[in-house]
Enzyme design. Structure first.
Site, short mmCIF file in Angstrom:
data_model
loop_
_atom_site.label_atom_id
_atom_site.label_comp_id
_atom_site.label_asym_id
_atom_site.label_seq_id
_atom_site.Cartn_x
_atom_site.Cartn_y
_atom_site.Cartn_z
N HIS A 1 0.79 -1.23 0.00
CA HIS A 1 0.00 0.00 0.00
C HIS A 1 0.82 1.28 0.00
O HIS A 1 0.27 2.36 0.14
CB HIS A 1 -0.91 0.06 1.22
N LYS B 1 -8.58 13.93 4.73
CA LYS B 1 -7.71 12.75 4.68
C LYS B 1 -6.69 12.89 5.80
O LYS B 1 -6.64 13.94 6.44
CB LYS B 1 -7.01 12.63 3.33
N ARG B 2 -5.87 11.85 6.03
CA ARG B 2 -4.82 12.01 7.02
C ARG B 2 -3.92 13.19 6.66
O ARG B 2 -3.75 13.53 5.49
CB ARG B 2 -3.97 10.73 7.10
N LYS C 1 0.67 14.54 1.09
CA LYS C 1 -0.70 14.82 0.65
C LYS C 1 -0.91 16.32 0.41
O LYS C 1 -1.88 16.74 -0.19
CB LYS C 1 -1.71 14.29 1.67
N THR D 1 -8.54 6.63 -1.96
CA THR D 1 -9.89 6.08 -2.11
C THR D 1 -10.91 7.18 -1.85
O THR D 1 -12.03 7.12 -2.35
CB THR D 1 -10.12 4.92 -1.12
N LYS E 1 -14.67 8.30 -3.64
CA LYS E 1 -15.91 8.61 -2.92
C LYS E 1 -16.48 9.96 -3.39
O LYS E 1 -17.68 10.11 -3.59
CB LYS E 1 -15.67 8.64 -1.40
C1 26V Z 1 1.73 2.37 7.99
C2 26V Z 1 2.31 2.16 9.20
C3 26V Z 1 3.76 2.25 9.31
C4 26V Z 1 4.26 1.51 10.48
C5 26V Z 1 3.49 1.82 11.72
C6 26V Z 1 2.04 1.60 11.60
C7 26V Z 1 1.49 1.89 10.28
C8 26V Z 1 0.13 1.83 10.12
C9 26V Z 1 -0.42 2.05 8.90
C10 26V Z 1 0.38 2.31 7.83
C11 26V Z 1 -0.31 2.49 6.56
C12 26V Z 1 0.49 3.01 5.47
C13 26V Z 1 -0.05 2.54 4.18
C14 26V Z 1 -1.37 3.14 3.77
O1 26V Z 1 -2.27 3.43 4.51
N1 26V Z 1 -1.48 3.30 2.51
C15 26V Z 1 -2.67 3.83 1.87
O2 26V Z 1 -3.44 2.72 1.44
C16 26V Z 1 -4.62 3.11 0.79
C17 26V Z 1 -5.38 1.86 0.48
O3 26V Z 1 -4.68 1.09 -0.45
C18 26V Z 1 -4.28 3.91 -0.46
O4 26V Z 1 -5.48 4.32 -1.08
C19 26V Z 1 -3.45 5.12 -0.09
O5 26V Z 1 -3.04 5.80 -1.26
C20 26V Z 1 -2.23 4.67 0.69
O6 26V Z 1 -1.51 5.79 1.18
#
Ligand code: 26V
Length: 810
Positions: free
Chosen positions: A356, A544-545, A550, A652, A656
């Site tokens: 992701h 968004k976050r 972003k 995503t 929406k």
């Molecule tokens: C990363 C990490 C890093 C380590 C610590 C905990 C933690 C928790 C969550 C994440 C998530 C990073 C990846 C993420 O959220 N990617 C997003 O995924 C979406 C669904 O595929 C996508 O639409 C977004 O563009 C993408 O940034």
């Protein structure tokens, strides 16, 4: 009881009076939620059981979606919708004197996720059940979800989200399905005959208790399961702790506290990876508990283990559950007696992995020592996987030491989870065409070269049931009036709307619905900020976050520039705009928090300045969440999808907004690219560097942020305002850091580089909005094409191309 309105009302009142022992007139909204929710849950029970019986009887292949996050939000409205009784219940309740909307607000918003990744998992569950696939979620029942955000004096403040304090009618605790997960200790290796036997000794045992949540499909009969695990202590004389009840109470309490901390809270950091022991514990806890329970279910089929890959698919949502791979190896070898090769064959055929993000700071790497100590047997297996993989590399690429160091699973005393996930699975997918392309050609190039058939794309999607049918009821109704009901089960048929794109009466109806949604949001804003919002202004939204890539910063700098223009010529002719932001920043992400402060500071100044005269207004809505998104998105005219090209894997939110008729201003990033392929440049507003250009700058240099500052007076003006004493920079130094990140750190995300084209594109939006019918036409074209982004579409592809599962009609 849900057959018709009168029957429902009668059953509801009976239930309420019977269970609560009070007359209807005295029932609170919380009472109504509890009773209605319990009724829905009870109704679901039979279908839930039937679904499982059917799977078992047909020995259907099932997929388990492992994810550390399921951001499902509220369930009541969605469940009523999927059961086909939403309108009936709404009317029935209203006749009893209650508003369904108020009742829905009573439910805690299950925030067990950070953002896109967790929400995607929730949309996928909805599609799996609605398309009649045997697909379940496997997650953690965090006691605290993502923090609740308050804005105090413009700053983000985090409060714990104790969501379970509210009544949760959906989950069922399944004590009888508990399993044991083992941490720490040591491994004794014995030789029995010519076979090595591994025995895990002196471990600390944790009890994993599942809480099951029914996932109701849109045919109401199909009910899958989201199984969330909770960590509890075990008190047992033979446990490694050697505790007898009462012998060492203090020691027990310490153990209990440490165990319970495993499922206590969701890590709120989605930006920067940190090798935290507790997080690794959570990951292993999820993987081990999930696998044990899956293998138990498989065991009931009475088939040999060689049949596993034909009956079970395991999907890992990012690398967070990668320990599924070595844990499955462990169980197959140590507990079930298989040899390495056979276990490896089974494991890799079962597991598939979604990547992701390519942001290197988010890639998980665990210190070897931590893994070795926490899960010693699992570490030995990872080590063996690495050894065999490196041997294979040496065979294929003799003498290429460099390649081995780039691809090894264990390197520099760290376990690289993405490498383990690629090597241990049969499918690796990116989440949008551009993202997959970057993975294959750049980030994971060597792996793609070695395993060319492993990589594939699955562009993300969103459930049109929650995000259109539930969040925007009027629009859904209008679509049905125009093209019938088939689009609800075949969302791509929304394309049939295109023939109305120039129909002025249809356009008028679209405009009325949008206005109504804007009024509703305006009311919400009024209730929070005590300010009246003009529903005829353009609602320009970025939710968004909060993350540097972003580029909420680009957005607010542009607003500062607009403000400067208005101050310079108060008579300036622009269409009034309401800029809406909502975003949570990771608690330790200081730059992100400063950007929140900047947005709020600018909002304060602009909203109070009488020169502005309502031309622009800015609102930062606190505590962005699924339920807030459901209020905001249907009301948006403009959707801001402005990440630095190449950085947003898919996005995503973009989908929406499109589905709700907003026009996108965006970069050629993530799924925006595919959106653009469908609707063309006329129907969205593109600007900025392309991904290739960005990556070339990173690789070869050549970008000079200070040059932008010196050559563009608009850029200079807004940046100077960050550091020169004045209304924006009055006493704190918060904004000096932002200034330095742009100028001294050479603007890593090309905010200044893209500023001019962003400004121009906003001028274009202003122009386009004045042409009402032209705008509405674009809006209809967007809605019509959005069916392609339904997660039903995405899930069908995962099902046929990765999981090899079929639909199971009931
Ligand atoms: C990363 C990490 C890093 C380590 C610590 C905990 C933690 C928790 C969550 C994440 C998530 C990073 C990846 C993420 O959220 N990617 C997003 O995924 C979406 C669904 O595929 C996508 O639409 C977004 O563009 C993408 O940034």
């Amino acid at each position: 009881m849900f057959t018709d309105k009168e029957a429902f009302k009668e059953a509801f009142v009976d239930d309420l009076v019977g269970k609560l022992g009070k007359p209807l007139e005295e029932a609170s909204i919380a009472d109504v939620y509890h009773i209605l929710g319990s009724m829905v849950r009870a109704q679901t029970g039979k279908n839930w059981a039937n679904t499982n019986l059917k799977y078992k009887a047909g020995r259907e292949k099932q997929v388990y979606y492992f994810s550390m996050e399921f951001l499902i939000g509220r369930l009541l409205g969605n469940n009523l919708l999927n059961m086909g009784v939403l309108e009936m219940v709404r009317d029935g309740l209203s006749e009893l004197g209650f508003s369904l909307q108020d009742v829905e607000e009573e439910e805690a918003d299950a925030g067990l996720g950070n953002g896109g990744l967790g929400r995607l998992a929730a949309c996928f569950l909805d599609s799996l059940a609605s398309l009649q696939y045997a697909g379940h979620g496997c997650g953690i029942r965090y006691k605290y979800g993502l923090f609740e955000q308050k804005i105090v004096d413009g700053y983000q403040v985090e409060l714990p989200d104790y969501w379970l304090q509210k009544d949760n009618v959906w989950e069922v605790r399944r004590e009888d399905k508990s399993v044991e997960v083992r941490f720490w200790g040591r491994v004794d290796i014995d030789k029995v005959g010519d076979k090595l036997v591994f025995r895990h000794k002196d471990y600390e045992a944790v009890r994993a208790v599942p809480y099951d949540v029914p996932i109701i499909g849109a045919d109401r009969r199909h009910v899958n399961t989201l199984r969330n695990w909770s960590a509890e202590s075990i008190l047992r004389p033979d446990s490694a702790l050697g505790l007898e009840p009462g012998t060492d109470y203090h020691k027990f309490l310490e153990y209990k506290r440490s165990v319970e901390s495993i499922s206590e809270f969701l890590y709120p950091d989605d930006s920067e990876y940190e090798g935290k022991l507790l997080r690794l514990k959570q990951q292993y806890f999820l993987c081990s508990a999930g696998l044990q329970s899956i293998l138990r279910t498989f065991g009931k089929l009475g088939l040999p283990l060689s049949e596993l890959p034909n009956k079970v698919a395991l999907h890992i949502n990012d690398t967070h559950p990668t320990l599924v791979i070595p844990e499955l190896m462990r169980i197959l070898m140590d507990d079930r007696g298989l040899e390495w090769d056979e276990a490896w064959n089974i494991t890799t055929r079962m597991v598939s992995y979604t990547n992701h993000t390519i942001l290197s700071e988010a890639l998980e790497k665990w210190p070897v020592n931590m893994v070795r100590e926490l899960v010693p047997r699992v570490y030995l297996i990872i080590d063996e996987i690495n050894t065999r993989f490196c041997a294979e590399l040496m065979r294929r690429y003799p003498g290429d030491q460099n390649r081995i160091s780039q691809m090894a699973i264990i390197y520099d005393d760290q376990v690289r989870m993405a490498h383990l996930a690629i090597v241990g699975s049969h499918s690796v997918n990116g989440v949008a065409a551009l993202h997959t392309d970057i993975l294959r050609k750049r980030e994971m190039r060597l792996f793609d070269e070695m395993y060319p058939h492993r990589f594939n794309n699955k562009t993300n999607g969103i459930t049109h049931r929650r995000w259109l049918m539930h969040a925007n009821r009027d629009l859904a109704g209008l679509i049905t009036d125009a093209i019938g009901t088939r689009w609800m089960t075949h969302p791509q048929e929304m394309i049939g709307l295109i023939k109305y794109c120039e129909d002025s009466s249809f356009q008028q109806k679209i405009a009325e619905i949008k206005r109504k949604n804007k009024l509703r949001l305006a009311e919400y804003i009024k209730s929070r900020h005590n300010v009246t919002v003009d529903p005829d202004s353009i609602f320009d939204v970025q939710v968004k976050r909060l993350h540097a890539y972003k580029r909420q910063l680009l957005n607010i700098l542009h607003i500062m520039h607009l403000y400067n223009q208005i101050k310079a010529s108060p008579g300036i002719d622009i269409v009034p705009r309401t800029f809406i932001f909502a975003a949570k920043a990771a608690p330790s992400y200081h730059l992100a928090k400063r950007i929140i402060k900047l947005i709020n500071t600018v909002a304060d100044i602009v909203n109070r300045d009488s020169d502005v005269n309502g031309k622009i207004r800015i609102f930062f809505l606190e505590n962005y969440s699924v339920s807030l998104a459901e209020k905001i998105i249907p009301a948006a005219d403009v959707s801001e999808q402005i990440s630095t090209a190449s950085k947003e894997a898919s996005g995503t939110g973009n989908m929406k907004f499109m589905m709700n008729g907003a026009l996108t201003i965006g970069t050629m990033d993530g799924a925006n690219v595919e959106m653009n392929e469908m609707i063309g440049n006329e129907n969205m507003f593109l600007f900025g560097l392309r991904a290739e250009q960005v990556m070339d700058y990173y690789q070869y240099g050549g970008y000079n942020a200070r040059g932008m500052y010196n050559s563009d007076s608009r850029v200079k003006e807004v940046l100077d305002q960050l550091i020169t004493p004045g209304p924006i920079c009055c006493y704190h130094q918060d904004f000096e850091h932002i200034y330095h990140s742009l100028l001294d750190n050479n603007d890593e995300f090309f905010v200044l580089k893209d500023f001019p084209s962003y400004v121009e594109t906003h001028v274009e939006i202003d122009r386009a909005y004045r042409n009402r019918s032209g705008w509405l036409k674009k809006s209809i074209i967007n809605i019509g094409h959005s069916g392609k982004f339904s997660s039903d579409n995405t899930i069908s592809r995962y099902a046929s191309e990765i999981w090899n599962i079929r639909q199971v009609p009931l």
